[in-house]
Design a protein around this motif. Structure first.
Motif, PDB file in Angstrom:
ATOM      1  N   ASP A  95       0.846  -1.190   0.000  1.00 56.56           N
ATOM      2  CA  ASP A  95       0.000   0.000   0.000  1.00 56.56           C
ATOM      3  C   ASP A  95       0.882   1.242   0.000  1.00 56.56           C
ATOM      4  N   GLU A 107       1.521  17.230   5.809  1.00 55.00           N
ATOM      5  CA  GLU A 107       0.686  17.522   6.975  1.00 55.00           C
ATOM      6  C   GLU A 107      -0.716  16.924   6.823  1.00 55.00           C
ATOM      7  N   ASN A 122      -1.532  14.264   5.240  1.00 53.06           N
ATOM      8  CA  ASN A 122      -1.539  12.800   5.117  1.00 53.06           C
ATOM      9  C   ASN A 122      -0.741  12.095   6.212  1.00 53.06           C
ATOM     10  N   SER A 123      -0.347  12.847   7.231  1.00 55.04           N
ATOM     11  CA  SER A 123       0.393  12.238   8.336  1.00 55.04           C
ATOM     12  C   SER A 123      -0.594  11.669   9.350  1.00 55.04           C
ATOM     13  N   VAL A 124      -0.185  10.585   9.948  1.00 51.65           N
ATOM     14  CA  VAL A 124      -1.054   9.920  10.926  1.00 51.65           C
ATOM     15  C   VAL A 124      -0.956  10.578  12.266  1.00 51.65           C
TER      16      VAL A 124
END
Length: 72
Positions: free
Chosen positions: A2, A68, A70-72
């Protein structure tokens, strides 16, 4: 594996622009979360040629926003 999300950046005058567009379209077709950003009139590697230019600064903002967002 993924690999989502994916950021594809291309200069509008890049000799490889067609390949980048095709790559982004294939990824999207495969159901990948893709963000495609084109910098009109810019050539391949524009951000390394003139890192202080307005397009280079805009690119850094695009990358920052992408990370920012797409950060967990």
């Amino acid at each position: 594996m993924d690999l989502d999300p994916i950021l594809v950046i291309v200069g509008g005058s890049d000799l490889l622009k067609d390949r980048a567009e095709e790559y982004a379209k294939k990824l999207k077709k495969w159901g990948k979360k893709i963000e495609y950003v084109e910098f009109e009139g810019q050539q391949h590697g524009f951000f390394t040629i003139n890192p202080d230019s307005k397009p280079s600064q805009e690119l850094m903002l695009v990358i920052r926003k992408f990370i920012e967002g797409n950060s967990v």
